[in-house]
Design a protein around this motif. Sequence first.
Motif, PDB file in Angstrom:
ATOM      1  N   MET A   1       0.729  -1.245  -0.031  1.00 24.81           N
ATOM      2  CA  MET A   1      -0.085  -0.005   0.015  1.00 24.81           C
ATOM      3  C   MET A   1       1.006   1.229  -0.058  1.00 24.81           C
ATOM      4  O   MET A   1       2.014   1.379   0.300  1.00 24.81           O
ATOM      5  N   MET A   9      -5.718   4.537   5.395  1.00 24.36           N
ATOM      6  CA  MET A   9      -5.997   3.330   6.092  1.00 24.36           C
ATOM      7  C   MET A   9      -5.444   3.467   7.654  1.00 24.36           C
ATOM      8  O   MET A   9      -6.202   3.004   8.545  1.00 24.36           O
ATOM      9  N   LEU A  29     -11.539 -12.303  -2.703  1.00 24.75           N
ATOM     10  CA  LEU A  29     -11.607 -11.410  -3.993  1.00 24.75           C
ATOM     11  C   LEU A  29     -11.666 -12.212  -5.215  1.00 24.75           C
ATOM     12  O   LEU A  29     -11.221 -13.347  -5.442  1.00 24.75           O
ATOM     13  N   ARG A  37      -1.201   1.543 -17.146  1.00 20.79           N
ATOM     14  CA  ARG A  37      -0.994   2.615 -18.233  1.00 20.79           C
ATOM     15  C   ARG A  37       0.303   3.027 -17.632  1.00 20.79           C
ATOM     16  O   ARG A  37       0.610   3.736 -16.429  1.00 20.79           O
ATOM     17  N   THR A  39       3.349   3.730 -15.191  1.00 23.58           N
ATOM     18  CA  THR A  39       3.427   3.183 -13.843  1.00 23.58           C
ATOM     19  C   THR A  39       2.198   3.419 -13.322  1.00 23.58           C
ATOM     20  O   THR A  39       2.316   3.587 -11.638  1.00 23.58           O
ATOM     21  N   SER A  40       1.050   3.228 -13.601  1.00 26.89           N
ATOM     22  CA  SER A  40      -0.317   3.374 -13.014  1.00 26.89           C
ATOM     23  C   SER A  40      -1.243   2.155 -13.517  1.00 26.89           C
ATOM     24  O   SER A  40      -1.055   1.862 -14.651  1.00 26.89           O
ATOM     25  N   LEU A  43      -7.725  -1.839 -11.204  1.00 30.06           N
ATOM     26  CA  LEU A  43      -8.399  -3.075 -11.339  1.00 30.06           C
ATOM     27  C   LEU A  43      -9.667  -2.927 -10.871  1.00 30.06           C
ATOM     28  O   LEU A  43      -9.860  -2.206  -9.727  1.00 30.06           O
ATOM     29  N   PHE A  76      -3.232   1.325  -8.508  1.00 27.36           N
ATOM     30  CA  PHE A  76      -1.993   1.155  -8.235  1.00 27.36           C
ATOM     31  C   PHE A  76      -0.942   2.019  -8.718  1.00 27.36           C
ATOM     32  O   PHE A  76      -0.997   2.511  -9.806  1.00 27.36           O
ATOM     33  N   TRP A  84       4.320  -2.690  -7.447  1.00 32.69           N
ATOM     34  CA  TRP A  84       3.079  -2.276  -7.361  1.00 32.69           C
ATOM     35  C   TRP A  84       2.109  -2.125  -6.132  1.00 32.69           C
ATOM     36  O   TRP A  84       2.087  -3.161  -5.575  1.00 32.69           O
ATOM     37  N   VAL A  86      -0.948  -0.339  -3.756  1.00 34.14           N
ATOM     38  CA  VAL A  86      -2.446   0.287  -3.680  1.00 34.14           C
ATOM     39  C   VAL A  86      -2.370   1.726  -3.591  1.00 34.14           C
ATOM     40  O   VAL A  86      -1.764   1.870  -2.296  1.00 34.14           O
TER      41      VAL A  86
ATOM     42  N   LEU B   2       1.680  -8.650 -12.308  1.00 37.25           N
ATOM     43  CA  LEU B   2       1.154  -7.482 -11.631  1.00 37.25           C
ATOM     44  C   LEU B   2      -0.370  -7.860 -10.825  1.00 37.25           C
ATOM     45  O   LEU B   2      -0.450  -7.764  -9.887  1.00 37.25           O
ATOM     46  N   TYR B   5       0.844  -9.203  -7.600  1.00 35.90           N
ATOM     47  CA  TYR B   5       1.009  -8.206  -6.439  1.00 35.90           C
ATOM     48  C   TYR B   5      -0.433  -7.519  -5.981  1.00 35.90           C
ATOM     49  O   TYR B   5      -0.476  -7.331  -4.914  1.00 35.90           O
ATOM     50  N   MET B   6      -1.256  -7.259  -7.175  1.00 38.63           N
ATOM     51  CA  MET B   6      -2.504  -6.572  -6.897  1.00 38.63           C
ATOM     52  C   MET B   6      -3.306  -7.413  -5.753  1.00 38.63           C
ATOM     53  O   MET B   6      -4.046  -6.925  -4.865  1.00 38.63           O
ATOM     54  N   THR B   7      -3.555  -8.768  -6.153  1.00 38.21           N
ATOM     55  CA  THR B   7      -4.116  -9.469  -5.215  1.00 38.21           C
ATOM     56  C   THR B   7      -3.852  -9.417  -3.794  1.00 38.21           C
ATOM     57  O   THR B   7      -4.594  -9.351  -2.967  1.00 38.21           O
ATOM     58  N   LEU B   9      -1.795  -7.332  -2.458  1.00 35.60           N
ATOM     59  CA  LEU B   9      -1.919  -5.891  -1.738  1.00 35.60           C
ATOM     60  C   LEU B   9      -3.336  -5.465  -1.632  1.00 35.60           C
ATOM     61  O   LEU B   9      -3.694  -4.774  -0.537  1.00 35.60           O
ATOM     62  N   LEU B  10      -4.143  -5.681  -2.459  1.00 36.28           N
ATOM     63  CA  LEU B  10      -5.705  -5.150  -2.511  1.00 36.28           C
ATOM     64  C   LEU B  10      -6.357  -6.117  -1.088  1.00 36.28           C
ATOM     65  O   LEU B  10      -6.933  -5.474  -0.378  1.00 36.28           O
ATOM     66  N   LEU B  11      -5.843  -7.338  -0.911  1.00 28.71           N
ATOM     67  CA  LEU B  11      -6.330  -7.969   0.343  1.00 28.71           C
ATOM     68  C   LEU B  11      -5.734  -7.595   1.425  1.00 28.71           C
ATOM     69  O   LEU B  11      -6.428  -7.232   2.313  1.00 28.71           O
ATOM     70  N   ALA B  12      -4.683  -7.057   1.557  1.00 31.06           N
ATOM     71  CA  ALA B  12      -3.909  -6.218   2.442  1.00 31.06           C
ATOM     72  C   ALA B  12      -4.612  -5.188   2.914  1.00 31.06           C
ATOM     73  O   ALA B  12      -5.003  -4.851   3.844  1.00 31.06           O
ATOM     74  N   GLY B  13      -5.038  -4.271   1.840  1.00 33.39           N
ATOM     75  CA  GLY B  13      -5.276  -2.965   1.798  1.00 33.39           C
ATOM     76  C   GLY B  13      -6.958  -3.003   2.346  1.00 33.39           C
ATOM     77  O   GLY B  13      -7.372  -2.260   3.230  1.00 33.39           O
ATOM     78  N   ILE B  14      -7.490  -3.897   1.864  1.00 32.60           N
ATOM     79  CA  ILE B  14      -9.145  -3.913   2.029  1.00 32.60           C
ATOM     80  C   ILE B  14      -9.225  -4.481   3.449  1.00 32.60           C
ATOM     81  O   ILE B  14     -10.281  -4.338   4.105  1.00 32.60           O
ATOM     82  N   TRP B  66      -8.159   8.776 -11.260  1.00 34.23           N
ATOM     83  CA  TRP B  66      -6.925   8.449 -11.174  1.00 34.23           C
ATOM     84  C   TRP B  66      -6.005   8.845 -12.297  1.00 34.23           C
ATOM     85  O   TRP B  66      -6.710   8.494 -13.482  1.00 34.23           O
ATOM     86  N   TYR B  67      -4.996   9.205 -12.167  1.00 33.54           N
ATOM     87  CA  TYR B  67      -3.955   9.596 -13.450  1.00 33.54           C
ATOM     88  C   TYR B  67      -2.790   9.128 -13.447  1.00 33.54           C
ATOM     89  O   TYR B  67      -2.198   8.663 -12.096  1.00 33.54           O
ATOM     90  N   ALA B  68      -2.224   8.784 -14.580  1.00 32.43           N
ATOM     91  CA  ALA B  68      -0.872   7.836 -14.687  1.00 32.43           C
ATOM     92  C   ALA B  68       0.401   8.438 -14.596  1.00 32.43           C
ATOM     93  O   ALA B  68       0.501   9.726 -14.405  1.00 32.43           O
ATOM     94  N   ASN B  69       1.302   7.544 -14.385  1.00 27.27           N
ATOM     95  CA  ASN B  69       2.592   7.958 -14.612  1.00 27.27           C
ATOM     96  C   ASN B  69       3.235   9.001 -13.257  1.00 27.27           C
ATOM     97  O   ASN B  69       4.025   9.766 -13.482  1.00 27.27           O
TER      98      ASN B  69
END
Lengths: 100, 273
Positions: A1, A9, A29, A37, A39-40, A43, A76, A84, A86, B2, B5-7, B9-14, B66-69
């Motif tokens: 995070m 949080m 989940l 896109r 580095t962003s 999902l 992310f 990556w 959150v 990715l 990671y997302m799974t 982190l999302l788990l941890a975050g939520i 949300w925007y990128a980069n």
Amino acid sequence: MTQPLLDTMLKGIEALRARGRVTYGYPILHTFDVQIRGTSAVLHDCQDGSKGGQADYRTGKHLTHGMPGTHMIAAFAKEADGGWRVAKVDQLDTPCSPDT
Amino acid sequence: MLAGYMTHLLLAGIAVVPAGNDHGDGVGVSRNYFDYLISARDKPSRTPAVQSKAKPKVTCSYQRWWYANGLQKVGQGSADPDRTLSSEPVKDGAWYLLKCSNGSQKLVWLDNQHTKAAAEQLAQQAYKRIPITLPRVLTAPPRGRDALVGLPHWFYLAKGQWAPKAKRLSTGAVWAEATARPQRMTVDTGEGHSLICNGPGTAYDPARSAGQQSSTCSYQYQQPAQARQVTVSVTWGGTWHGSGGAGGTLPPITRSVTFPVRVVEAQALVTEG
């Protein structure tokens, strides 16, 4: 995070503890539709939150629980170490189905 | 990779602060700032009370989500992603949360290049819709009265005429605001000379003597004439800014009015009087 979610949080945990509550369980989940896109990334997650919630810190009694079909979106950020993390999470108003 | 990671982190975050319906009363969760993350809310039925045969018009709003980069990061800190970001430039594009009146919601990516092109088109439309009317020109001596040879004839705009005007348009997530600003007033005196005044001129105050006042936009007629055709033009410059930090200039607009001025010798007036 990572930020800005991290601060949110941590403050949330603090506020929860101040009310004498802790969390229990985990959401199940069902991630889908990952878009990257640079580095962003974002999902979607059609998560089942019914197996987790808030509990009384002293007694352990379950006080709340989540709902199945909760449509979450997460942003992310890819950080300097290549990880990556959150950075933002929101819940959409419309419920989802993990099968679709 | 990715997704893994997302799974995680999302788990941890939520999982940190789950919330939901209280077992005791079944009422929705408290509305503090984190419960929404995994909240479960009682929602009213989306079925409209009255069914209409006509297909309802669906309207949608876009909010930059949300925007990128990495531009969302600012030094060691980070920007609040929920604040209004519409005026801040973004590098490549952004994700927008699309919310429609029929209840649908989704994230859509809008590329900056497309956004900028659309914003520029919107800006041009907005610019055309700015009501730039003909200048309301006042003079001293007043319109309809004679100008005097050898004495300054003042030209100035009515109060409020020299002020920028703006128009903002949006469609979907794209917006643009065009602004027209008065830049100069040009006076064709009808006697072969032109004045360029970088302002609206100076309003003549009849309560004060002429000797105590001076104009920033005046002309001394050289010869008497029955009707000099005076043309006063105000030129407006245009600028715009819009989605994705886009912006630029727009072509100038000129509005002109022409009116006659009779020029007489001062001594003739004395003679006639």
